[in-house]
Design a protein around this motif. Sequence first.
Motif, PDB file in Angstrom:
ATOM      1  N   MET A 163      46.281  -9.653  45.590  1.00 21.01           N
ATOM      2  CA  MET A 163      46.650  -9.494  47.001  1.00 21.01           C
ATOM      3  C   MET A 163      47.794 -10.416  47.388  1.00 21.01           C
ATOM      4  N   MET A 164      47.717 -11.666  46.952  1.00 22.47           N
ATOM      5  CA  MET A 164      48.782 -12.615  47.270  1.00 22.47           C
ATOM      6  C   MET A 164      50.110 -12.153  46.672  1.00 22.47           C
ATOM      7  N   SER A 165      50.056 -11.661  45.452  1.00 27.20           N
ATOM      8  CA  SER A 165      51.263 -11.207  44.789  1.00 27.20           C
ATOM      9  C   SER A 165      51.853  -9.991  45.498  1.00 27.20           C
ATOM     10  N   ALA A 166      50.978  -9.055  45.912  1.00 23.23           N
ATOM     11  CA  ALA A 166      51.447  -7.867  46.624  1.00 23.23           C
ATOM     12  C   ALA A 166      52.064  -8.244  47.965  1.00 23.23           C
ATOM     13  N   MET A 224      53.196 -18.724  39.716  1.00 26.61           N
ATOM     14  CA  MET A 224      53.128 -17.365  40.258  1.00 26.61           C
ATOM     15  C   MET A 224      54.154 -17.259  41.374  1.00 26.61           C
ATOM     16  N   LEU A 225      55.363 -16.939  41.036  1.00 27.12           N
ATOM     17  CA  LEU A 225      56.476 -16.974  41.984  1.00 27.12           C
ATOM     18  C   LEU A 225      56.879 -15.609  42.506  1.00 27.12           C
ATOM     19  N   GLY A 226      56.222 -14.600  42.074  1.00 23.65           N
ATOM     20  CA  GLY A 226      56.593 -13.270  42.535  1.00 23.65           C
ATOM     21  C   GLY A 226      55.805 -12.228  41.789  1.00 23.65           C
ATOM     22  N   SER A 227      56.208 -10.993  41.924  1.00 25.26           N
ATOM     23  CA  SER A 227      55.501  -9.923  41.252  1.00 25.26           C
ATOM     24  C   SER A 227      56.461  -8.800  40.905  1.00 25.26           C
ATOM     25  N   ILE A 228      56.004  -7.939  40.023  1.00 22.42           N
ATOM     26  CA  ILE A 228      56.782  -6.769  39.640  1.00 22.42           C
ATOM     27  C   ILE A 228      55.935  -5.562  40.000  1.00 22.42           C
ATOM     28  N   LEU A 229      56.262  -4.889  41.052  1.00 23.36           N
ATOM     29  CA  LEU A 229      55.435  -3.779  41.519  1.00 23.36           C
ATOM     30  C   LEU A 229      56.082  -2.443  41.172  1.00 23.36           C
ATOM     31  N   LEU A 266      51.649 -16.854  35.485  1.00 20.42           N
ATOM     32  CA  LEU A 266      50.723 -15.969  36.181  1.00 20.42           C
ATOM     33  C   LEU A 266      51.462 -14.872  36.932  1.00 20.42           C
ATOM     34  N   GLY A 267      52.663 -15.171  37.416  1.00 23.49           N
ATOM     35  CA  GLY A 267      53.447 -14.151  38.104  1.00 23.49           C
ATOM     36  C   GLY A 267      53.749 -12.970  37.201  1.00 23.49           C
ATOM     37  N   ASP A 268      54.107 -13.248  35.961  1.00 20.21           N
ATOM     38  CA  ASP A 268      54.363 -12.177  35.001  1.00 20.21           C
ATOM     39  C   ASP A 268      53.091 -11.391  34.706  1.00 20.21           C
ATOM     40  N   LEU A 269      51.976 -12.123  34.620  1.00 15.90           N
ATOM     41  CA  LEU A 269      50.700 -11.480  34.323  1.00 15.90           C
ATOM     42  C   LEU A 269      50.332 -10.481  35.417  1.00 15.90           C
ATOM     43  N   VAL A 270      50.420 -10.917  36.660  1.00 21.56           N
ATOM     44  CA  VAL A 270      50.104 -10.032  37.778  1.00 21.56           C
ATOM     45  C   VAL A 270      51.106  -8.892  37.852  1.00 21.56           C
ATOM     46  N   GLY A 271      52.379  -9.210  37.635  1.00 19.01           N
ATOM     47  CA  GLY A 271      53.403  -8.176  37.654  1.00 19.01           C
ATOM     48  C   GLY A 271      53.137  -7.097  36.628  1.00 19.01           C
ATOM     49  N   ASP A 272      52.676  -7.484  35.441  1.00 17.21           N
ATOM     50  CA  ASP A 272      52.370  -6.515  34.396  1.00 17.21           C
ATOM     51  C   ASP A 272      51.259  -5.564  34.825  1.00 17.21           C
ATOM     52  N   PHE A 273      50.319  -6.066  35.617  1.00 14.78           N
ATOM     53  CA  PHE A 273      49.244  -5.184  36.073  1.00 14.78           C
ATOM     54  C   PHE A 273      49.799  -4.044  36.918  1.00 14.78           C
ATOM     55  N   PHE A 274      50.785  -4.343  37.755  1.00 17.09           N
ATOM     56  CA  PHE A 274      51.343  -3.330  38.642  1.00 17.09           C
ATOM     57  C   PHE A 274      52.402  -2.456  37.961  1.00 17.09           C
TER      58      PHE A 274
END
Length: 220
Positions: free
Chosen positions: A41-44, A169-174, A190-198
């Motif tokens: 949620m924070m990343s989004a 966790m500086l951003g995301s890839i959506l 962690l930013g890359d990790l979350v970005g990979d999910f999206f």
Amino acid sequence: MNITDLISGNIGSQAVDSIAEKMGVEKSQAQYVMAAAVPLMMSALNYNANKSPEQANGIQQAIANKHDGSIFDNLSSLFAQGPTDDEDKIVNHMFGRNTDNVKENLSAKTGLDVKKIAGILALVAPLVMGYLGKKKQENAGTESSGGIGDLIGSVLGGGSNAGGGLGGMLGSILGGGATNTASGGASGGLGDLVGDFFNQDKDKNAKGGILDALAGMFAK
């Protein structure tokens, strides 16, 4: 209160216990969803805030008008009423076209049906927004005060990965694979990790592994 308190500290523990009871799920299942959902949620929100001035203003107004952090003064009231349509709309605003993706993958990992996942996310979302509202009030008039993108960026960039924080966790890839560098650098850790999910190119097994990694960082 820092972001790890929201996930796995006193606040997080209260939330997990209440969510498990209200939604009729195992505590371990509620804990897994909470630990994975908060960083997602924070990343989004970070992505949305930096996507356009209109998106940033919408988040800013929502925090100013509805999510001032007072929710933490009476958590029981949130869980007493259960998930509402308004809270479900918050989730949809956060994740946009990725909403079903998030729900389906969390459902696959926890064994809970999508409706249960939707209910849990609807209860977690106002906690995330309330946390941002509380941080905004704390930062008011200080050097760290600024736009909503700055606020979310400071939350995501703070802490220590080793200690379960959201450092790196500086951003995301959506969806499109474009790196968000609005926080002043390329996303990493962690930013890359979350970005990979999206990332739409990732299969369900890869996404499930990412959820496991997120949950493993914060679930206790």
